[in-house]
Design an enzyme around this catalytic site. Structure first.
Site, mmCIF file in Angstrom:
data_model
loop_
_atom_site.group_PDB
_atom_site.id
_atom_site.type_symbol
_atom_site.label_atom_id
_atom_site.label_comp_id
_atom_site.label_asym_id
_atom_site.label_seq_id
_atom_site.Cartn_x
_atom_site.Cartn_y
_atom_site.Cartn_z
ATOM 1 N N ASP A 95 27.812 45.575 -11.159
ATOM 2 C CA ASP A 95 27.136 47.358 -10.898
ATOM 3 C C ASP A 95 28.076 48.524 -11.118
ATOM 4 O O ASP A 95 26.504 49.242 -10.430
ATOM 5 C CB ASP A 95 26.593 46.426 -9.646
ATOM 6 C CG ASP A 95 27.462 46.884 -8.579
ATOM 7 O OD1 ASP A 95 28.286 46.489 -8.541
ATOM 8 O OD2 ASP A 95 26.575 45.902 -7.127
ATOM 9 N N GLU A 117 28.617 37.968 -12.765
ATOM 10 C CA GLU A 117 27.928 38.218 -11.844
ATOM 11 C C GLU A 117 25.995 38.942 -11.866
ATOM 12 O O GLU A 117 26.056 40.240 -11.440
ATOM 13 C CB GLU A 117 28.114 39.539 -10.857
ATOM 14 C CG GLU A 117 28.095 39.665 -9.206
ATOM 15 C CD GLU A 117 29.143 41.072 -8.591
ATOM 16 O OE1 GLU A 117 29.985 40.073 -8.260
ATOM 17 O OE2 GLU A 117 28.265 41.690 -8.405
ATOM 18 N N GLU A 131 24.762 51.352 -7.732
ATOM 19 C CA GLU A 131 24.165 49.914 -8.072
ATOM 20 C C GLU A 131 23.272 49.287 -8.427
ATOM 21 O O GLU A 131 23.308 48.232 -9.707
ATOM 22 C CB GLU A 131 25.104 49.138 -7.510
ATOM 23 C CG GLU A 131 26.894 49.514 -6.483
ATOM 24 C CD GLU A 131 27.164 51.208 -5.758
ATOM 25 O OE1 GLU A 131 25.819 51.329 -5.286
ATOM 26 O OE2 GLU A 131 28.332 51.892 -6.022
ATOM 27 N N HIS A 213 33.259 52.001 1.665
ATOM 28 C CA HIS A 213 32.832 53.396 0.551
ATOM 29 C C HIS A 213 31.777 53.241 0.134
ATOM 30 O O HIS A 213 31.826 53.641 -1.013
ATOM 31 C CB HIS A 213 34.286 52.336 -0.494
ATOM 32 C CG HIS A 213 33.641 51.170 -1.276
ATOM 33 N ND1 HIS A 213 32.557 51.768 -1.886
ATOM 34 C CD2 HIS A 213 33.865 49.781 -1.458
ATOM 35 C CE1 HIS A 213 31.980 50.168 -2.315
ATOM 36 N NE2 HIS A 213 33.205 49.180 -2.149
ATOM 37 N N ARG A 215 28.507 54.449 -1.122
ATOM 38 C CA ARG A 215 27.825 56.477 -1.977
ATOM 39 C C ARG A 215 26.362 56.622 -0.620
ATOM 40 O O ARG A 215 26.758 57.771 0.021
ATOM 41 C CB ARG A 215 27.811 56.401 -2.864
ATOM 42 C CG ARG A 215 28.860 57.065 -4.010
ATOM 43 C CD ARG A 215 28.411 56.691 -5.347
ATOM 44 N NE ARG A 215 29.278 57.878 -6.182
ATOM 45 C CZ ARG A 215 30.236 57.496 -6.396
ATOM 46 N NH1 ARG A 215 30.797 56.571 -6.069
ATOM 47 N NH2 ARG A 215 31.270 58.466 -7.186
ATOM 48 N N HIS A 245 39.590 53.830 1.748
ATOM 49 C CA HIS A 245 39.335 53.296 -0.120
ATOM 50 C C HIS A 245 40.056 54.913 -0.191
ATOM 51 O O HIS A 245 39.906 56.160 0.680
ATOM 52 C CB HIS A 245 37.998 53.320 -0.002
ATOM 53 C CG HIS A 245 37.994 53.438 -1.070
ATOM 54 N ND1 HIS A 245 37.469 53.884 -2.346
ATOM 55 C CD2 HIS A 245 37.754 52.375 -2.326
ATOM 56 C CE1 HIS A 245 36.954 53.677 -3.447
ATOM 57 N NE2 HIS A 245 36.411 52.736 -3.667
#
Ligand code: UD1
Ligand code: UDP
Length: 370
Positions: A95, A117, A131, A213, A215, A245
């Site tokens: 994604d 996936e 995503e 991580h 957003r 990250h």
């Protein structure tokens, strides 16, 4: 059949490495690899481990890049690469913005897309962002759909995807994880090298492994998690290891924890040391998708610092708990696992809701069966 895998980030690379290996082992196929390199260092770590040498590297990563940059640079780069690579099939995973852009580029070039996936959904376009939209768009663009679980298949059917286009495969991350565990158990030299990359074990304190991580956690969520981590570290009976990250927003949110005597902020780890670290952990605090999938197979309790998840199977099984980013709640749920051995045992049952290690074989079989 020329099968081109296209990917750009660390988790896509980990999850496609078993597929690429299987494609290489299958007679009659010509496997090709194009990386957008939406990630650079974190992608190269995985390429090195799995000995993947891309046929094309679009090298698009920029510091603090925006979504429009990733989308347009990947799309333009692929528009130039696809006529040269001449794939019959393009495989994308998951994604990310690379996933969406690569599926769109293949569609424009008239090449059929396989989506590894497929079918994960929260039902909330704002989380995970972007995503949830990327994976919906990938579904619309794909010809073959490879959901990891029955629940993901049901999501696709509910959106009108034809049953004949769907193969439930398990998640390829479990293939990768089982390979890593086998190496760590059978190869003392590589296990020793993995251990040497980690902070030394601290037998007096239980280990909490942390990653983050997302957003949607940039505007306050990661900072609230940091507040909770400081309070947990102040207990004196835990050691927190946090591989940070490389996204600058993540580094900024983690930076105030530097210097705490019970917290190790470290660089992103290669996959083998990271798996070794997960196995050492007493509990894991994360917003990562891949880590939510791997931890149940290792019998590790996970507290997820998100409000919603597209991976409900381990939540239903009781080894993953959705907590969000409220510091009081996060500290309370972690303290329960640290102070109540029965609660910890209940969440520490190893099980494999996301796969049996054979996902790559099923994907390649579905492709070659047509
Ligand atoms: C990306 C994906 C996310 C995935 C995550 C896995 C998108 C929009 N986001 O998020 O879905 O879960 O990867 O980790 O597709 N950086 C480096 N070196 C690296 C990697 C990143 O310096 O190897 C820095 C760069 O400044 C870069 C920034 O991190 O601009 C953000 O990278 P980006 O890929 O845009 O977002 P991630 O947060 O990594
Ligand atoms: N991982 C790793 N090194 C690290 C942190 C994570 O190899 O320092 C692995 C982890 O085992 C999992 C994947 O990276 O397979 C998850 O990547 P990430 O959390 O960046 O992305 P997501 O899965 O959330 O998309």
């Amino acid at each position: 059949m020329r099968v081109l895998t296209v990917f750009g980030t660390r988790p896509e690379a980990i999850k496609l490495a078993p597929v690429i290996r299987r494609l290489r082992e299958t007679p009659g196929l010509t496997p090709l690899v194009c990386v957008t390199a939406q990630h650079r260092q974190m992608l190269d770590q995985v390429l090195d481990l799995f000995a993947i040498r891309p046929d094309r590297d679009l090298d698009i990563m920029r510091h603090a890049q925006g979504l429009t940059w990733i989308t347009t640079a990947a799309l333009q780069g692929l528009a130039e690469a696809l006529p040269e690579l001449r794939p019959d099939v393009v495989l994308v995973q998951g994604d990310t913005t690379t996933t969406f852009a690569a599926a769109l580029a293949a569609f424009y070039a008239g090449v059929k897309v396989g989506h590894v996936e497929a079918g994960l959904r929260t039902g909330d376009l704002s989380a995970p962002w972007p995503e949830e939209m990327n994976r919906r768009l990938a579904t619309r663009l794909a010809h073959w759909h490879f959901p990891p679980t029955a629940e993901a298949r049901a999501n696709l059917l509910a959106e009108g995807v034809a049953d004949a286009a769907i193969t439930v495969t398990g998640n390829t991350v479990i293939d990768a994880l089982f390979d890593a565990v086998a190496i760590l158990d059978a190869d003392p030299a590589r296990a020793g090298a993995a251990a040497a990359a980690l902070p030394p074990p601290d037998p007096a304190r239980r280990l909490i492994l942390v990653t983050g991580h997302r957003r949607e956690n940039f505007s306050g969520g990661l900072a609230r998690v940091a507040t909770a981590l400081r309070r947990l570290a102040d207990r004196g009976d835990v050691r927190i290891v946090y591989p940070v990250h490389l996204n600058p927003a993540v580094r900024e949110a983690a930076a105030p924890l530097a210097g705490h005597p019970a917290i190790d902020l470290i660089e992103p780890l290669d996959y083998l040391p990271f798996v070794a670290l997960m196995r050492r952990a007493h509990l894991i605090i994360t917003d990562s998708g891949g880590v939510q999938e791997e931890a149940p197979s290792l019998g590790k309790p996970v507290l997820v610092t998100r409000e919603t998840t597209e991976r409900p199977e381990a939540v239903a099984a009781g080894t993953v708990e959705l907590v969000g980013t409220d510091p009081d709640l996060l500290v309370a749920r972690a303290a329960r696992l640290l102070d109540d051995p029965a609660a910890w045992r209940q969440m520490s049952i190893a099980h494999n809701p996301y796969g049996d290690g054979q996902a790559a074989a099923r994907i390649v079989k579905a492709l070659t069966d047509g």
